[in-house]
Scaffold this active site. Structure first.
Site, PDB file in Angstrom:
ATOM      1  CB  CYS A  23      51.658  46.482  34.135  1.00 14.88           C
ATOM      2  SG  CYS A  23      53.312  46.723  34.812  1.00 14.88           S
ATOM      3  CG  HIS A  67      45.835  49.896  53.007  1.00 14.88           C
ATOM      4  ND1 HIS A  67      46.749  50.842  53.416  1.00 14.88           N
ATOM      5  CD2 HIS A  67      46.357  48.697  53.350  1.00 14.88           C
ATOM      6  CE1 HIS A  67      47.763  50.241  54.000  1.00 14.88           C
ATOM      7  NE2 HIS A  67      47.566  48.936  53.962  1.00 14.88           N
ATOM      8  CD  GLU A 125      54.509  51.608  38.452  1.00 17.41           C
ATOM      9  OE1 GLU A 125      53.470  52.064  37.955  1.00 17.41           O
ATOM     10  OE2 GLU A 125      55.320  50.891  37.834  1.00 17.41           O
TER      11      GLU A 125
END
Length: 137
Positions: A23, A67, A125
């Site tokens: 991550c 985005h 997530e």
């Protein structure tokens, strides 16, 4: 208590600076955010609150993150950050590591002033993994 909830989605990238695992690399998610509001009774309106108001506030926050690259302040070299900005990348800078746990708290704290009775915000997530921030008595 009667509880209602609304959800919103957004797509964004993040990375966990200094994390000793995968991550730490830039990667993206289709995030899902669920906000829950409770009241002891529905009163004269027959509603805890108008879903339109809850959905509107939640979607506005999700749209602000959609985005984008969500990143912790100070987690990239200034030259790297400048290069991303020169390429017109949309960057949402936050003062915390952008984990699901911290995003759940962030959404809760931003929504609470405008959503009376907000008790819980969950951030997914992935479809199977979520973090929840809630008011406890």
């Amino acid at each position: 208590m009667i509880t209602i909830s609304a959800e919103a989605f957004f797509d964004s990238a993040h990375f966990l600076s200094g994390y000793p695992g995968k991550c730490a690399n830039l990667h993206g998610h289709r995030w899902k955010v669920v906000a829950e509001v409770s009241a002891p009774d529905v009163g004269e309106t027959g509603m805890v609150m108008d879903f339109k108001d809850l959905k509107g506030a939640l979607r506005a926050m999700a749209d602000d993150m959609d985005h984008s690259l969500i990143m912790e302040e100070g987690s990239l070299r200034p030259a790297t950050l400048q290069a991303l900005r020169e390429e017109n990348f949309r960057i949402v800078m936050v003062p915390f590591r952008p984990t699901a746990e911290n995003l759940a708290r962030y959404f809760f704290e931003k929504l609470a002033p405008e959503i009376p009775g907000l008790i819980r915000v969950s951030v997914y997530e992935t479809p199977e993994n979520r973090a929840t921030y809630e008011v406890t008595a």
